[in-house]
Design a protein around this motif. Structure first.
Motif, PDB file in Angstrom:
ATOM      1  N   ARG A   1      55.802  -7.906  58.762  1.00 28.63           N
ATOM      2  CA  ARG A   1      56.548  -7.927  57.371  1.00 28.63           C
ATOM      3  C   ARG A   1      55.955  -6.499  56.357  1.00 28.63           C
ATOM      4  O   ARG A   1      56.241  -6.125  55.319  1.00 28.63           O
ATOM      5  N   GLY A   2      54.758  -6.168  56.901  1.00 28.31           N
ATOM      6  CA  GLY A   2      54.019  -4.963  56.266  1.00 28.31           C
ATOM      7  C   GLY A   2      53.342  -5.539  54.891  1.00 28.31           C
ATOM      8  O   GLY A   2      53.398  -4.674  53.955  1.00 28.31           O
ATOM      9  N   HIS A   3      52.893  -6.720  54.928  1.00 30.33           N
ATOM     10  CA  HIS A   3      51.909  -7.077  53.757  1.00 30.33           C
ATOM     11  C   HIS A   3      51.095  -6.508  53.223  1.00 30.33           C
ATOM     12  O   HIS A   3      49.909  -6.354  54.242  1.00 30.33           O
ATOM     13  N   PRO A   4      50.853  -5.616  52.297  1.00 30.00           N
ATOM     14  CA  PRO A   4      49.811  -4.608  52.049  1.00 30.00           C
ATOM     15  C   PRO A   4      48.605  -5.154  52.124  1.00 30.00           C
ATOM     16  O   PRO A   4      47.375  -4.494  52.881  1.00 30.00           O
ATOM     17  N   GLN A   5      48.154  -6.204  51.617  1.00 32.21           N
ATOM     18  CA  GLN A   5      46.885  -6.758  51.588  1.00 32.21           C
ATOM     19  C   GLN A   5      46.453  -7.134  53.149  1.00 32.21           C
ATOM     20  O   GLN A   5      45.144  -6.906  53.524  1.00 32.21           O
TER      21      GLN A   5
END
Length: 375
Positions: free
Chosen positions: A251-255
Motif C-alpha cells: 500500500r506504500g505506507h510511508p512509515q
C-alpha cells in the motif's frame, strides 16, 4: 488431472471415523453414523462435506457434551510431537482432515460448556488445526476464550501455540469473522508478543499472518509494532516482521517503507509492457518492466504491480500482486519479467474488457500498460 481437494474428506475417512469412535465407545451407532455421513457426500464441496459429517456426528454421539467430548478425545491418534503437518488418520486413531467435522461438532454442541469445549479443541488441534472451531467461542465467550488462548500461548506443543495465534486472527480465511477483533485487535497483542520469537517457524508464520490481518484495518498499530520490535531484531524476528508488513509495503505506507529503508521514490525512469495485448480467460500474460537508474547510489526498491480488473458492472477493482524486492545499482538498467495467470479461481471471476496494470515502486505508480481480456 490432479485429485480434487474436496476428496480429502471422503467415504474412507468416514469409515475410519466410525471405527475409532466405536472403539472409544462401544455404544456408538457406527452403521447409522456411516449411512447418514455417506448419503450425498460425493455431491458436496469440501466445506459442505465437513458440515455434513458434523450433522451425522450430532445424531450419533451422546447428548451429554462432556461425555461426547471424552469419546472424541479417546478416539484421537497420539498428539504430534513436532511441527510437521503430516496429520493423518491411522490405526492409532483419528487425525488429519476428519478433524474439521470433529471440531465443528465441538463448536456447535460445546457453547453451553465452553471450558470443556476449549479443552477438547486444545486436544484436537494437536491432530488437526482447531482454528475454525474456536471462532464461535470468541464470538460467544470472548473473555474466557481470550484468557485461555493467552495461557496456552506457552504450551509445550507448537500446534497449540500456533492455534492460539491462528484461531484468533481477525480475518482468518474461511473462518467465522470475529468482528470485535476486527474493530479492536488489542486483546491478542500480548499473545503475539509472547509468540513472535517462538522457536518454531510454523508458529512465527502464524504471528506474521495475524499481524498482517491487523494491518488491513489498523495500519498505524502495525507500523508502531515495527518501530518497537524491528530495531535489534534477530534474523528470525526480522523475517516475521517483513512478512507481517507485506500489505503495508504494497500500500506504500510511508512509515512502514521507511522502517525497511524503502521510503524513497525511484530516481530514474520506468517502463511497463504486457503481451499479448488481447488475452483469453485461462491464459497467461507476460509482464515486462524496465528500470533505469539515474542515481549515483544504489536504491533499495520494492516493485509490485496492480491489476485493475473489470467487474460485472464495468467498473474496475484493483488487486496488488507481489513483484520483486531488489537493489538497483548506480546507473543500472534492470529488466524484470513475470508471468501473470488469468485462470479462474474460486475467489475471483474475470469479465471481458480493457484492464489496466500499474507498476508500483516503493508504493508509488511509475508506469502503466493495458490489455484486453476476451471470452
Amino acid at each position: 488431472m490432479a485429485e480434487p481437494f474436496k476428496n480429502l474428506i471422503n467415504p474412507g475417512l468416514v469409515r475410519a471415523c466410525g471405527h475409532h469412535l466405536h472403539r472409544a465407545w462401544p455404544g456408538f451407532d457406527r452403521l447409522g453414523f456411516e449411512a447418514q455421513a455417506h448419503g450425498g457426500l460425493d455431491a458436496l464441496e469440501m466445506k459442505a462435506r465437513a458440515m455434513h459429517i458434523a450433522d451425522a456426528l450430532e445424531r450419533a454421539l451422546p447428548d451429554d457434551f462432556d461425555r461426547a467430548a471424552g469419546v472424541i478425545e479417546a478416539a484421537l491418534a497420539p498428539p504430534a510431537t513436532d511441527d510437521r503437518l503430516g496429520f493423518a488418520t491411522s490405526e492409532a486413531g483419528l487425525a488429519g482432515w476428519i478433524g474439521w467435522p470433529l471440531g465443528e461438532f465441538i463448536a456447535r454442541r460445546g457453547q453451553a460448556e465452553p471450558e470443556r469445549a476449549l479443552l477438547a479443541l486444545r486436544e484436537l488441534t494437536q491432530r488437526f488445526t482447531s482454528e475454525f472451531a474456536v471462532r464461535p467461542f470468541l464470538v460467544n465467550h470472548f473473555t474466557l476464550t481470550i484468557e485461555r488462548l493467552r495461557g496456552w500461548s506457552a504450551d509445550p506443543s507448537p500446534h497449540v501455540r500456533r492455534w492460539t495465534s491462528e484461531g484468533s486472527r481477525p480475518r482468518l480465511p474461511w473462518g467465522l469473522q470475529v468482528r470485535s477483533l476486527v474493530a479492536d485487535p488489542s486483546p491478542t497483542l500480548p499473545l503475539l508478543a509472547a509468540l513472535q520469537d517462538d522457536p518454531s517457524e510454523y508458529v512465527r508464520r502464524s504471528v506474521a499472518n495475524h499481524l498482517n490481518d491487523i494491518a488491513r484495518d489498523h495500519p498505524q498499530l502495525v507500523a508502531d509494532w515495527l518501530a518497537r520490535h524491528l530495531p535489534g531484531a534477530s534474523p528470525e524476528r526480522t523475517a516475521l516482521l517483513r512478512h507481517a508488513s507485506r500489505t503495508l509495503v504494497k500500500r506504500g505506507h510511508p512509515q512502514t517503507l521507511k522502517a525497511w529503508g524503502l521510503g524513497g521514490k525511484l530516481d530514474g525512469e520506468a517502463t511497463l509492457s504486457v503481451s499479448p495485448k488481447r488475452v483469453a480467460v485461462g491464459d497467461s500474460l507476460a509482464i515486462n518492466a524496465v528500470l533505469v537508474s539515474r542515481s549515483r547510489r544504489k536504491q533499495a526498491l520494492v516493485v509490485d504491480y496492480v491489476v485493475r480488473h473489470v467487474k460485472a458492472n464495468g467498473d474496475t477493482s484493483p488487486k496488488v500482486f507481489k513483484g520483486w524486492m531488489l537493489e538497483l545499482g548506480a546507473g543500472e538498467t534492470r529488466r524484470l519479467s513475470k508471468s501473470h495467470s488469468l485462470r479462474p479461481i474460486t475467489t475471483r471471476r474475470y469479465y471481458p474488457g480493457r484492464h489496466r496494470i500499474e507498476l508500483q515502486v516503493n508504493g508509488k505508480v511509475v508506469a502503466e500498460a493495458t490489455f484486453t481480456l476476451v471470452k
